[in-house]
Write an enzyme that holds these catalytic residues in place. Sequence first.
Site, short mmCIF file in Angstrom:
data_model
loop_
_atom_site.label_atom_id
_atom_site.label_comp_id
_atom_site.label_asym_id
_atom_site.label_seq_id
_atom_site.Cartn_x
_atom_site.Cartn_y
_atom_site.Cartn_z
NE ARG A 41 0.62 -0.92 -18.41
CZ ARG A 41 -0.77 0.29 -17.70
NH1 ARG A 41 -1.97 -0.23 -17.42
NH2 ARG A 41 -0.13 1.15 -16.77
CE LYS A 64 2.73 -1.09 -14.61
NZ LYS A 64 3.85 0.19 -15.53
CG HIS A 134 3.71 -0.35 -24.49
ND1 HIS A 134 2.89 0.11 -23.52
CD2 HIS A 134 4.08 -2.25 -23.91
CE1 HIS A 134 3.08 -1.38 -22.37
NE2 HIS A 134 3.65 -1.65 -22.46
NE ARG A 137 -0.62 1.46 -21.85
CZ ARG A 137 -1.54 2.30 -20.71
NH1 ARG A 137 -2.64 2.14 -20.96
NH2 ARG A 137 -1.34 2.16 -19.94
CG HIS A 160 0.58 7.30 -17.79
ND1 HIS A 160 0.96 7.68 -19.26
CD2 HIS A 160 0.40 5.93 -18.22
CE1 HIS A 160 1.34 6.30 -19.89
NE2 HIS A 160 1.19 5.24 -19.19
CE1 TYR A 169 3.65 3.75 -22.23
CE2 TYR A 169 1.82 4.65 -23.46
CZ TYR A 169 2.47 3.89 -22.58
OH TYR A 169 2.08 2.05 -23.24
#
Length: 186
Positions: A41, A64, A134, A137, A160, A169
């Site tokens: 991230r 995070k 993002h 990633r 994840h 994603y």
Amino acid sequence: MAEVQAVKDSDTIHLIGHLLSIRFNPQMADVWNIGLNLALRISDLLSIRFEDIHGSRLIIRESKTGKLANIQLNTKTLEHISRIQAQYPSHIYLFQSHRCQQIKHTAPKPISRRAVSMAFQQVGKEVNIILGTHSMRKTRGYFLYQATKDIARVMKMLRHSSEGVTLRYIGITQDELDKDFVSLEL
């Protein structure tokens, strides 16, 4: 605001790095190139300190999730890091802000997420992609999935916990999954 996208072809990946370098500065291109290879991230990517790099490994705690990211650095990433460290031997951060050095008695800081975001958005408009922080990633996840078709592996890399979240994603839609089933006949 539209959701940012993964970049799905190699030529565009290289073009984005080139445009970031000439439209903004080589440091923005370094954020892009290293970010693509680390799949972190943006907050974690920008907070990397040289002391977090142990030989060919990067070890940081993700802000995070609190999870430990222990990443083997590939040759391309190590080359970028070595060049940056040789160019700025007194820097603490891999992506240290040059503005902070101009102000006396200011502690070193990494470049801002906002600066990176603005640069990426501008270059994204130029190449007609919704590009954001993002995107690096997502791009890494997309290419790993295309190479392996192993969603569990992509989930592990991105840290994840849901296949559905990971597929969405990285931009794998039901139509793309359907094409995979139609094109692969056994």
